[in-house]
Structures are given as C-alpha cells and as structure tokens.
Write an enzyme that holds these catalytic residues in place. Structure first.
Site, mmCIF file in Angstrom:
data_model
loop_
_atom_site.group_PDB
_atom_site.id
_atom_site.type_symbol
_atom_site.label_atom_id
_atom_site.label_comp_id
_atom_site.label_asym_id
_atom_site.label_seq_id
_atom_site.Cartn_x
_atom_site.Cartn_y
_atom_site.Cartn_z
ATOM 1 N N ASP A 264 -4.476 -1.479 9.835
ATOM 2 C CA ASP A 264 -5.537 -2.143 9.076
ATOM 3 C C ASP A 264 -5.122 -3.547 8.647
ATOM 4 O O ASP A 264 -5.897 -4.501 8.747
ATOM 5 C CB ASP A 264 -5.899 -1.311 7.837
ATOM 6 C CG ASP A 264 -6.297 0.105 8.204
ATOM 7 O OD1 ASP A 264 -6.585 0.348 9.395
ATOM 8 O OD2 ASP A 264 -6.321 0.968 7.315
ATOM 9 N N GLU B 83 0.829 -1.207 0.000
ATOM 10 C CA GLU B 83 0.000 0.000 0.000
ATOM 11 C C GLU B 83 0.869 1.266 0.000
ATOM 12 O O GLU B 83 0.589 2.228 -0.705
ATOM 13 C CB GLU B 83 -0.944 -0.007 1.214
ATOM 14 C CG GLU B 83 -1.841 1.190 1.250
ATOM 15 C CD GLU B 83 -3.311 0.856 1.417
ATOM 16 O OE1 GLU B 83 -3.672 -0.327 1.534
ATOM 17 O OE2 GLU B 83 -4.108 1.806 1.431
HETATM 18 C C1 GLA Z 1 -6.119 4.579 7.727
HETATM 19 C C2 GLA Z 1 -4.732 3.952 7.674
HETATM 20 C C3 GLA Z 1 -4.304 3.410 9.033
HETATM 21 C C4 GLA Z 1 -4.489 4.480 10.129
HETATM 22 C C5 GLA Z 1 -5.863 5.128 10.045
HETATM 23 C C6 GLA Z 1 -6.003 6.296 10.985
HETATM 24 O O1 GLA Z 1 -7.072 3.591 7.985
HETATM 25 O O2 GLA Z 1 -4.697 2.902 6.734
HETATM 26 O O3 GLA Z 1 -2.985 2.953 8.980
HETATM 27 O O4 GLA Z 1 -3.473 5.431 10.066
HETATM 28 O O5 GLA Z 1 -6.162 5.576 8.737
HETATM 29 O O6 GLA Z 1 -5.903 5.884 12.289
#
Ligand code: GLA
Length: 385
Positions: free
Chosen positions: A169, A157
C-alpha cells in the site's frame, strides 16, 4: 473545500507546502506482499492531502478537517499512541520513525483531509502515512530515497499502529503512475510499470460498506499462519525463506504434511503468486479470457482457502459476473469487508453500477457505493510560497 483560509484561521500563518498521496486498489496478488511475493496494484484518484508549516518550537499540531479535531504533542516527549484519536496515529507514527532514523525535527503545524473512503480496504491509512512522510521529507530537506520513505511508512504502521501489513500500500501510494499498474516484487522491491489499457477497460470499485471488524487481529493471524507454514516446510525445503520461494508443484508435494489451516493459507499464497505472473502476461497480451479467469480464481481462493472474504464481497462478485461486459471480479485488499473490483469492458460500467445499486441493498440492507477508477499518479509535493 477552501483549506488554505482554514489553515490560516487555525494556525495564524500560511502553509508552506502541500503534499498529496493516493489510495489504491490491488488488481491481483492478495496477501502475498508479506510473503515476499508479487502484487499488482494501481493508485486511484482518491487521495489524502496535507498542508504544513514549520514552527520555531518543538510542538506538533495535527488538525483533521474530516474529524474537525486537533491533536497536539511535543517532540521533546517520547511519541506514543493517542488513546482515542486513532486518525492522528498515522502521522504521529511517521514522525516517530523519522526520529528513530536520527533526524532532528522542528515543530510543525499540519492540516489534512482526504476523500479516500475510510475503513474500506482502499488504503486510506497508507495514503495518510505517505502524504505526511512526503511533506516532512520535503519540509526538512531530509535526504532519504523513495524506497526508504516507503519502508519508513510501513514501519510506522507495523510498529506504531500495530498492523503487521506488507509493503504494497505504501509502495503504490508513493510510486504509482497515471495509466499504469505497478508490478512489484516485494522481496527485491524491484518494480515494473505495466501500461493499463484504459481505452479498453475500466476498473470499477464496488464498496460493500460493510464495517470491518477484528480486521487487524485477523490480518496478523493470517500472517502468523504463513510464517508457521514456512517453518514447517523448511524441514523438507532447507533453502526456502518465505512462501515466495515455493512453486505450485513443490507445494503440492509437501502440502499433506501441513496442518489443515496452515495448508489452506499457504496454498492460497503459493498459487496467488503464480496468478500475478500470469495476470501481468495476460495484461501485456490483452488476453481477456485469462484476465477474467485469474480474477475469479483469486477471489475463490481468498474465499475458500484464505477465508478473508465475506458474504457481502461474494455478493458483489456474483452481481458483477451477472453483468454483461464484466471480464472478472474479486475482493481487493485485506478483506473482511471493504471493496471488490471488477474489470469491465468500456461502456458496461454504467450497467454494472445500476445492477449493484439495485440488487445489493435488497439482499444486505446496506447502501453500497460504486466508483469508476483510473490508474493515477503517486505522491506529489507542491511548494506554496
Ligand atoms: C492490506 C495490507 C497490505 C496487503 C493487503 C492484502 O492492504 O496493508 O500490505 O497485505 O492487505 O494483500
């Protein structure tokens, strides 16, 4: 949806395995992961599923059921982003990262679909990455650990797609556990599964359906401001490596030395880290008042200091807080649209849904969606023959 016959029809053979990876909501700890901080996500019951079969040549076909399209490329060529089919970049990025680690891959046929709402801040992209990576690892009998697989997906990503996301995530999509929230230290990657009191509360997801614009560039900009803050604070605090190393008290002593925007961003991160620790304690002690208060404080901080909320998310929180039985509510995920969550006493979830469905469209003109979520299992693989 009968996807096995569909696979057979498109590729003229049966798939050999199926991999599934869920989306997530984060209970608390927003924009802390890329600052080496703490997060507390749960995996949700919506997931991405991949069917795969090996090929004898070096061709990769990825068919998306949801988009009704196939992208094909050869593993002999350097892997680059498709100009139009962004949906295939996540799978392709994962393949590219496996190759960078020196793994020789054969061609593969993939068919995938999902029910994680897209562009809603529920990590549909991490779910695609983790589902593909889990399938490729199993099919190729590639020996990498879960943590290495998670890091590989994050690199896909960061480097292939260009979103400088943290690790939350991908981590929860891989290692989430039914009935539990996952308390993660994003520096050490040590984690603890904290039982979620399902019998007492529901997590209700309130999807604003607001289209997220400039999401990637705004996100990367926030991250850059945090890194700038660390560099400036290092003048006084030689030993710090990330905002995670700065306590609330220490930050207060030096806050004035920072330019206003940098100060606001950093203050959010420093205080949010502390809120995660407090929330985990409150969850273990079933301290209902504290749970609600921390959720609201987090939202307020994301609204005023980190400035990643929007009027639709604020409205969701407002409606939730006007509903009896709601402990607290906040935006979840990166922000700029997407979803809010509310922690709700069992029995009040229907009332909340009704209030949102009634009030939200009147103000915004947008039809929202509301889902009741249960902490679910992370990625799983099933051999089909
Ligand atoms: C997105 C990113 C995560 C995190 C959130 C905010 O989901 O993918 O890594 O930084 O935003 O907490």
């Amino acid at each position: 949806m009968d996807t096995l016959p569909q696979f057979k029809k498109i590729f003229d053979k049966n798939p050999v395995l199926k991999a599934e990876a869920p989306g997530r909501v984060n209970l608390i700890g927003e924009h802390t992961d890329y600052n080496d901080g703490y997060v507390l996500p749960i995996a949700i019951q919506y997931a991405v599923t991949v069917l795969v079969a090996p090929r004898k040549d070096e061709v990769v076909n990825i068919h998306s059921v949801d988009f009704g399209k196939t992208v094909s490329f050869s593993l002999r060529e350097p892997l680059t982003r498709e100009s139009k089919a962004q949906w295939s970049d996540y799978g392709k990025g994962v393949l590219s990262e496996f190759r960078k680690l020196g793994h020789t891959l054969s061609g593969m046929d993939f068919l995938f679909w999902g029910n994680v709402p897209i562009a809603s801040g529920l990590s549909s992209s991490a779910a695609v990455e983790v589902a593909f990576a889990t399938a490729i690892r199993a099919l190729g009998k590639i020996s990498i650990s879960d943590i290495e697989l998670i890091q590989l997906c994050q690199r896909a990503e960061n480097e292939f797609v260009g979103m400088k996301c943290g690790i939350m995530d991908q981590f929860i999509s891989c290692l989430g556990k039914e009935g539990h929230a996952l308390f993660l230290d994003c520096r050490t990657l040590g984690y603890e599964l904290v039982p979620f009191p399902n019998h007492l509360y529901d997590v209700v997801i309130l999807n604003t359906k607001k289209k997220r614009e400039l999401h990637t560039s705004d996100y990367n900009e926030r991250r850059a401001r945090c890194e700038e803050g660390v560099k400036l604070l290092q003048k006084f605090l030689l030993e710090i490596k990330a905002l995670r190393d700065v306590s609330v008290e220490t930050f207060q002593k030096h806050a004035e030395s920072l330019p206003e925007i940098v100060r606001k961003r950093c203050q959010h991160v420093v205080e949010e880290n502390q809120r995660v620790l407090d929330f985990v304690r409150a969850l273990k002690e079933n301290d209902v008042l504290a749970l609600g208060k921390l959720l609201l404080q987090s939202h307020e901080s994301l609204r005023t200091l980190y400035e990643v909320s929007c009027k639709e998310l604020d409205l969701m929180v407002e409606i939730a807080m006007d509903t009896e039985g709601v402990l607290g509510a906040r935006m979840t995920g990166a922000g700029f649209g997407g979803c809010a969550i509310a922690m709700v006493k069992k029995g009040s979830e229907k009332k909340l849904k009704q209030n949102v469905m009634e009030r939200y469209p009147k103000v915004t003109g947008i039809q929202p969606e509301v889902y009741i979520s249960t902490p679910s299992q992370g990625a799983q693989v099933q051999w089909l023959e």
